[in-house]
Design an enzyme around this catalytic site. Structure first.
Site, PDB file in Angstrom:
ATOM      1  N   ARG A 106      36.054  35.874  37.827  1.00 13.68           N
ATOM      2  CA  ARG A 106      36.426  34.780  36.921  1.00 13.68           C
ATOM      3  C   ARG A 106      37.221  35.268  35.710  1.00 13.68           C
ATOM      4  NH1 ARG A 106      31.328  33.185  38.806  1.00 13.68           N
ATOM      5  NH2 ARG A 106      31.274  31.097  39.707  1.00 13.68           N
ATOM      6  N   GLN A 127      26.584  27.821  46.831  1.00 11.58           N
ATOM      7  CA  GLN A 127      26.032  28.402  45.603  1.00 11.58           C
ATOM      8  C   GLN A 127      26.715  27.900  44.333  1.00 11.58           C
ATOM      9  OE1 GLN A 127      27.003  32.640  46.580  1.00 11.58           O
ATOM     10  NE2 GLN A 127      27.621  32.753  44.434  1.00 11.58           N
ATOM     11  N   GLY A 144      34.696  46.435  40.363  1.00 13.60           N
ATOM     12  CA  GLY A 144      33.242  46.263  40.522  1.00 13.60           C
ATOM     13  C   GLY A 144      32.879  46.168  41.999  1.00 13.60           C
ATOM     14  N   HIS A 145      33.602  45.300  42.721  1.00  6.55           N
ATOM     15  CA  HIS A 145      33.348  45.174  44.161  1.00  6.55           C
ATOM     16  C   HIS A 145      33.629  46.506  44.860  1.00  6.55           C
ATOM     17  CE1 HIS A 145      34.626  40.873  43.212  1.00  6.55           C
ATOM     18  NE2 HIS A 145      33.464  40.686  43.792  1.00  6.55           N
ATOM     19  N   SER A 184      34.609  40.667  36.461  1.00  4.61           N
ATOM     20  CA  SER A 184      34.208  39.492  37.223  1.00  4.61           C
ATOM     21  C   SER A 184      35.472  38.848  37.778  1.00  4.61           C
ATOM     22  CB  SER A 184      33.489  38.508  36.294  1.00  4.61           C
ATOM     23  OG  SER A 184      33.453  37.222  36.880  1.00  4.61           O
ATOM     24  N   GLN A 240      20.164  37.887  40.485  1.00  3.44           N
ATOM     25  CA  GLN A 240      20.463  37.729  41.918  1.00  3.44           C
ATOM     26  C   GLN A 240      19.838  38.861  42.729  1.00  3.44           C
ATOM     27  OE1 GLN A 240      24.367  36.435  43.828  1.00  3.44           O
ATOM     28  NE2 GLN A 240      24.590  38.647  43.895  1.00  3.44           N
ATOM     29  N   HIS A 294      37.755  43.229  42.630  1.00  2.00           N
ATOM     30  CA  HIS A 294      38.124  44.090  41.498  1.00  2.00           C
ATOM     31  C   HIS A 294      37.342  45.393  41.652  1.00  2.00           C
ATOM     32  CE1 HIS A 294      34.247  42.783  39.996  1.00  2.00           C
ATOM     33  NE2 HIS A 294      34.644  41.524  40.032  1.00  2.00           N
ATOM     34  N   MET A 348      32.632  37.338  47.437  1.00  2.00           N
ATOM     35  CA  MET A 348      33.368  36.071  47.504  1.00  2.00           C
ATOM     36  C   MET A 348      34.859  36.317  47.280  1.00  2.00           C
ATOM     37  SD  MET A 348      30.874  33.139  46.074  1.00  2.00           S
ATOM     38  CE  MET A 348      31.143  33.414  44.347  1.00  2.00           C
TER      39      MET A 348
HETATM   40  P1  AMP Z   1      30.843  38.178  44.014  1.00  2.00           P
HETATM   41  O1  AMP Z   1      32.116  38.336  44.768  1.00  2.00           O
HETATM   42  O2  AMP Z   1      31.033  37.778  42.592  1.00  2.00           O
HETATM   43  O3  AMP Z   1      29.817  37.365  44.751  1.00  2.00           O
HETATM   44  O4  AMP Z   1      30.220  39.636  43.918  1.00  2.00           O
HETATM   45  C1  AMP Z   1      29.953  40.393  45.073  1.00  2.00           C
HETATM   46  C2  AMP Z   1      29.108  41.576  44.679  1.00  2.00           C
HETATM   47  O5  AMP Z   1      29.823  42.374  43.736  1.00  2.00           O
HETATM   48  C3  AMP Z   1      27.795  41.165  43.999  1.00  2.00           C
HETATM   49  O6  AMP Z   1      26.744  42.009  44.471  1.00  2.00           O
HETATM   50  C4  AMP Z   1      28.079  41.407  42.552  1.00  2.00           C
HETATM   51  O7  AMP Z   1      26.917  41.690  41.779  1.00  2.00           O
HETATM   52  C5  AMP Z   1      28.985  42.623  42.623  1.00  2.00           C
HETATM   53  N1  AMP Z   1      29.775  42.743  41.398  1.00  2.00           N
HETATM   54  C6  AMP Z   1      30.555  41.777  40.844  1.00  2.00           C
HETATM   55  N2  AMP Z   1      31.074  42.213  39.676  1.00  2.00           N
HETATM   56  C7  AMP Z   1      30.596  43.471  39.490  1.00  2.00           C
HETATM   57  C8  AMP Z   1      30.763  44.454  38.458  1.00  2.00           C
HETATM   58  N3  AMP Z   1      31.498  44.226  37.389  1.00  2.00           N
HETATM   59  N4  AMP Z   1      30.122  45.643  38.608  1.00  2.00           N
HETATM   60  C9  AMP Z   1      29.346  45.879  39.696  1.00  2.00           C
HETATM   61  N5  AMP Z   1      29.158  44.998  40.696  1.00  2.00           N
HETATM   62  C10 AMP Z   1      29.771  43.811  40.597  1.00  2.00           C
END
Ligand code: AMP
Length: 289
Positions: A187, A59, A34-35, A185, A153, A32, A28
């Site tokens: 957020r 969602q 994580g992505h 995150s 999820q 960061h 989305m």
């Molecule tokens: P989102 O943009 O929040 O929908 O996240 C997109 C993908 O990135 C999802 O599969 C999340 O689980 C993953 N994601 C988000 N934050 C992290 C994180 N800190 N570590 C690993 N994966 C992450």
């Protein structure tokens, strides 16, 4: 390549790559590390990586959360430029184009939609699978990458794939954390510096109890973790559960622990109106209680 046009344009480009392996990372945006860890893994394992950026209105159970969700497209594209190759695709569909692809989705999430995130965010998971299903149909990936940060999820996506018989392998990727342990995150950028620092306690308190050495009862573990986090005054726990990795049945007592099963402690906490989630695996020594 950045594609912002109608889905038909994406499909015609996608169809030129039938002989290539395709890895898919749905996001989305407000990207960061994580992505990026998911994106890097996909580029290592596939000929072509597709990253989608789509803030999925379906969602968000809280309309205010959707309005306030961070949107940082220019910065996202810069970050992706660093990790993607020439053949890879950033797909940024418009909501109308995505929803015009909508069709009946016959998936029953059952218990998964009634506990933890499902219980506290009514409509969230149906909204997630509605869009991920459309994206899977458009992208037709061999592998799709999801973060363990969104532990429930992952199970929901696996269940959707099982019931719809889509040919996608789900690759789960470890949680990437800020230096104080807070799970990264999108957020987090909305947290003020003090709260962001204090929020490190969420993971610190989970870690304290995850080793077999702790023989406390489940209720005592929950009470101690919740009170430690709530004591910060800036955080308020919404739920804490320890669930079986496969069945997602919450443990009520240690006597329910089954040898050979894996358990995950899952938590959601609010910092003002900002909702944070985290999880970690718990190892239990089997004792009564
Ligand atoms: P989102 O943009 O929040 O929908 O996240 C997109 C993908 O990135 C999802 O599969 C999340 O689980 C993953 N994601 C988000 N934050 C992290 C994180 N800190 N570590 C690993 N994966 C992450």
């Amino acid at each position: 390549m950045i594609l912002t046009g109608p889905c038909a344009e994406f499909i015609s480009i996608r169809n030129k790559h039938d002989s290539h392996s395709i890895g898919f990372v749905p996001t989305m945006g407000a990207l960061h590390e994580g992505h990026l860890s998911l994106v890097r893994k996909s580029t290592e394992e596939n000929d072509i990586t597709v990253v989608s950026i789509f803030v999925n209105p379906a969602q968000f159970n809280d309309p205010e959360d959707l309005i306030k969700y961070p949107r940082t497209l220019d910065a996202d594209l810069k970050m992706l430029e660093e990790v993607l190759g020439d053949k890879d695709i950033v797909f940024i569909p418009k909501a109308d184009d995505i929803f015009s692809e909508e069709r009946d989705l016959n998936v029953n999430l059952g218990h998964l939609d009634n506990i933890m995130e499902g219980e506290h965010r009514k409509g969230h998971f149906p909204g997630v699978i509605k869009i991920v299903n459309i994206l899977f149909d458009l992208v037709k990936p061999g592998r799709a990458y999801f973060g363990q940060k969104d532990f429930q999820q992952l199970a929901v996506i696996r269940e959707m794939i099982k019931q719809t018989k889509q040919q996608v392998s789900v690759i789960s990727c470890p949680v990437i954390r800020e230096p104080n342990g807070l799970a990264m995150s999108s957020r987090n950028s909305r947290l003020d510096p003090h709260t962001r620092k204090m929020a490190g306690i969420i993971y610190a308190s989970l870690k304290k109890y995850r080793e077999p050495a702790s023989s406390k009862t489940i209720d005592i573990i929950r009470d101690e973790i919740v009170s430690e986090i709530n004591k910060t005054k800036v955080l308020r726990v919404e739920y804490f559960e320890i669930v079986d990795e496969l069945s997602f049945i919450p443990l009520k007592t240690r006597s329910e622990i089954m040898p050979g099963h894996r358990y995950y402690a899952c938590i959601a906490a609010f910092a003002g109106d900002i909702r944070l989630i985290d999880n970690t695996m718990f190892s239990f020594s089997i004792t009564k209680g």
